[in-house]
Design a protein around this motif. Structure first.
Motif, PDB file in Angstrom:
ATOM      1  N   TYR A 191       0.836  -1.192   0.000  1.00 19.25           N
ATOM      2  CA  TYR A 191       0.000   0.000   0.000  1.00 19.25           C
ATOM      3  C   TYR A 191       0.874   1.245   0.000  1.00 19.25           C
ATOM      4  O   TYR A 191       1.722   1.420   0.873  1.00 19.25           O
ATOM      5  N   GLU A 192       0.676   2.119  -0.980  1.00 19.48           N
ATOM      6  CA  GLU A 192       1.452   3.352  -1.117  1.00 19.48           C
ATOM      7  C   GLU A 192       0.636   4.516  -0.560  1.00 19.48           C
ATOM      8  O   GLU A 192       0.132   5.356  -1.291  1.00 19.48           O
ATOM      9  N   GLY A 193       0.504   4.538   0.755  1.00 14.66           N
ATOM     10  CA  GLY A 193      -0.301   5.555   1.403  1.00 14.66           C
ATOM     11  C   GLY A 193       0.504   6.784   1.784  1.00 14.66           C
ATOM     12  O   GLY A 193       1.651   6.966   1.390  1.00 14.66           O
ATOM     13  N   ARG A 222      21.388 -10.833  16.129  1.00 13.45           N
ATOM     14  CA  ARG A 222      20.739  -9.725  15.426  1.00 13.45           C
ATOM     15  C   ARG A 222      19.253 -10.017  15.319  1.00 13.45           C
ATOM     16  O   ARG A 222      18.844 -11.134  14.968  1.00 13.45           O
ATOM     17  N   GLU A 223      18.448  -9.026  15.633  1.00  5.22           N
ATOM     18  CA  GLU A 223      16.997  -9.125  15.478  1.00  5.22           C
ATOM     19  C   GLU A 223      16.498  -7.770  14.992  1.00  5.22           C
ATOM     20  O   GLU A 223      16.274  -6.853  15.773  1.00  5.22           O
ATOM     21  N   SER A 224      16.359  -7.655  13.689  1.00  3.59           N
ATOM     22  CA  SER A 224      16.047  -6.364  13.080  1.00  3.59           C
ATOM     23  C   SER A 224      14.557  -6.037  13.215  1.00  3.59           C
ATOM     24  O   SER A 224      13.701  -6.880  12.939  1.00  3.59           O
ATOM     25  N   THR A 225      14.294  -4.818  13.637  1.00  4.92           N
ATOM     26  CA  THR A 225      12.925  -4.359  13.868  1.00  4.92           C
ATOM     27  C   THR A 225      12.765  -2.943  13.304  1.00  4.92           C
ATOM     28  O   THR A 225      13.695  -2.359  12.755  1.00  4.92           O
ATOM     29  N   GLY A 226      11.574  -2.399  13.479  1.00  9.41           N
ATOM     30  CA  GLY A 226      11.321  -1.039  13.048  1.00  9.41           C
ATOM     31  C   GLY A 226       9.916  -0.627  13.405  1.00  9.41           C
ATOM     32  O   GLY A 226       9.206  -1.321  14.152  1.00  9.41           O
ATOM     33  N   SER A 227       9.511   0.512  12.867  1.00 14.71           N
ATOM     34  CA  SER A 227       8.152   0.989  13.079  1.00 14.71           C
ATOM     35  C   SER A 227       7.748   1.848  11.897  1.00 14.71           C
ATOM     36  O   SER A 227       8.591   2.397  11.181  1.00 14.71           O
ATOM     37  N   VAL A 228       6.444   1.934  11.701  1.00 16.26           N
ATOM     38  CA  VAL A 228       5.916   2.740  10.610  1.00 16.26           C
ATOM     39  C   VAL A 228       4.663   3.456  11.098  1.00 16.26           C
ATOM     40  O   VAL A 228       3.868   2.891  11.856  1.00 16.26           O
ATOM     41  N   GLU A 229       4.515   4.716  10.692  1.00 16.73           N
ATOM     42  CA  GLU A 229       3.291   5.467  10.958  1.00 16.73           C
ATOM     43  C   GLU A 229       2.749   5.957   9.623  1.00 16.73           C
ATOM     44  O   GLU A 229       3.460   6.591   8.838  1.00 16.73           O
ATOM     45  N   ILE A 230       1.469   5.649   9.374  1.00 17.63           N
ATOM     46  CA  ILE A 230       0.874   5.933   8.078  1.00 17.63           C
ATOM     47  C   ILE A 230      -0.549   6.435   8.285  1.00 17.63           C
ATOM     48  O   ILE A 230      -1.231   6.057   9.244  1.00 17.63           O
ATOM     49  N   GLU A 231      -0.995   7.320   7.404  1.00 19.12           N
ATOM     50  CA  GLU A 231      -2.380   7.785   7.462  1.00 19.12           C
ATOM     51  C   GLU A 231      -3.313   6.591   7.257  1.00 19.12           C
ATOM     52  O   GLU A 231      -3.123   5.800   6.328  1.00 19.12           O
ATOM     53  N   ALA A 232      -4.287   6.438   8.152  1.00 17.71           N
ATOM     54  CA  ALA A 232      -5.153   5.259   8.130  1.00 17.71           C
ATOM     55  C   ALA A 232      -5.964   5.198   6.834  1.00 17.71           C
ATOM     56  O   ALA A 232      -6.697   6.144   6.522  1.00 17.71           O
ATOM     57  N   PRO A 233      -5.838   4.112   6.080  1.00 10.48           N
ATOM     58  CA  PRO A 233      -6.615   3.988   4.847  1.00 10.48           C
ATOM     59  C   PRO A 233      -8.015   3.447   5.124  1.00 10.48           C
ATOM     60  O   PRO A 233      -8.287   2.873   6.187  1.00 10.48           O
ATOM     61  N   ASN A 234      -8.881   3.643   4.159  1.00  7.82           N
ATOM     62  CA  ASN A 234     -10.178   2.979   4.196  1.00  7.82           C
ATOM     63  C   ASN A 234      -9.945   1.471   4.213  1.00  7.82           C
ATOM     64  O   ASN A 234      -9.111   0.951   3.481  1.00  7.82           O
TER      65      ASN A 234
END
Length: 310
Positions: A191-193, A222-234
């Motif tokens: 999804y390209e939000g 090693r245990e690679s992680t991350g986070s993402v914040e995105i505008e909530a889609p329909n």
């Protein structure tokens, strides 16, 4: 001493832990820089006596940590590594150069490289050999992209700086703000939000080891992680609730980000098998945003993600 008069220099080590010559070091641009010059495991010299009171402690295994926030930018020339590539290699990452085209970094398990670091602070410097570490990338809208490094190395006593540091940064371009114009590509599970932020942490486990006859800094996991914040889609457009569910099946899909539009200063982050989890909501200008944690899983091995400069 003045707080802002700091420099970070780094050079590769030919032999692990042997250090390097500062004449061979490159100057790294940093927006934040600090060190804990004398850490270690302490042992108490216990004594029984007639009165209360403290007893002496000894540092049984002294080491040094250095933290640095470095702007994320390319070298300015396609196929030429940015000067902080040395730091990425010291975080157990390989460096693959396609001359005139690209430079790609990705995690490795074996044969970790090391560097020698010099922490310079207003008239004094501390040389730190045997350095290895971990790194986290941050891409946040309306801010400059950064890399946050945490390094561990051998302790040596800080000394007075007897000669001026007459070096200028090489093979590094100016960073671009993360925004619509400068960050043309993003995809979170297809999804390209509207993206607010993306962070990625290589998640190295870094241990300083001091034994009789042996001293080393080892990356042991090693245990690679991350986070993402995105505008909530329909929900009909993209169902992130389905994506985060793991009680019946686990969904692993790619996450990617392209930042930069100029040759020699474009960064592409790509992770092929990302698990999203722990969705939470927040308000941004009256718009609902979703924040999700990411777990970066390998595909064939040592390929949880790549950082490619073109």
């Amino acid at each position: 001493m003045k707080t802002r008069k700091k420099l970070l220099l780094v050079a590769p080590e030919v032999t692990y832990g042997a250090g390097a010559d500062i004449a061979d070091a490159v100057l790294i641009i940093a927006s934040e820089l600090d060190s804990s010059p004398y850490e270690g495991d302490t042992v108490t010299r216990d004594r029984l006596r007639q009165t209360f009171g403290a007893v002496a402690q000894a540092n049984a295994a002294p080491y040094t940590t250095v933290t640095a926030t470095v702007p994320a930018a390319g070298s300015g020339t396609p196929g030429v590594a940015p000067n902080y590539g040395l730091l990425l290699r010291a975080c157990s990452m390989s460096e693959i150069i396609e001359e005139g085209v690209s430079v790609t970094y990705q995690p490795v398990t074996d044969d970790a490289e090391s560097v020698c670091v010099w922490f310079v602070e207003d008239g004094q410097l501390q040389k730190v050999p045997g350095v290895r570490g971990t790194v986290e990338w941050s891409f946040t809208a309306k801010q400059y992209p950064t890399m946050s490094f945490t390094f561990t190395g051998f302790y040596s006593r800080p000394e007075a700086l007897t000669e001026a540091i007459n070096k200028t940064p090489e093979n590094i371009a100016e960073e671009f703000v993360v925004n619509k114009q400068n960050t043309p590509g993003r995809s979170v599970h297809g999804y390209e939000g509207c993206l607010q932020s993306l962070s990625l942490n290589i998640g190295n486990t870094v241990n300083y080891r001091a034994l009789v006859g042996c001293e080393s800094v080892q990356v042991t996991d090693r245990e690679s992680t991350g986070s993402v914040e995105i505008e909530a889609p329909n929900i009909a457009t993209k169902n992130y609730f389905e994506a985060i569910e793991s009680h019946q099946a686990i969904t692993l899909e790619p996450v990617s980000l392209t930042h930069g539009t100029v040759a020699g200063n474009t960064i592409t982050v790509a992770a092929p098998k990302v698990q999203l989890a722990t969705l939470s909501r927040s308000d941004s200008d009256g718009i609902v945003h979703y924040s999700m944690d990411m777990r970066l899983n390998p595909d064939q091995g040592d390929d949880e993600f790549t950082i490619k400069y073109t």
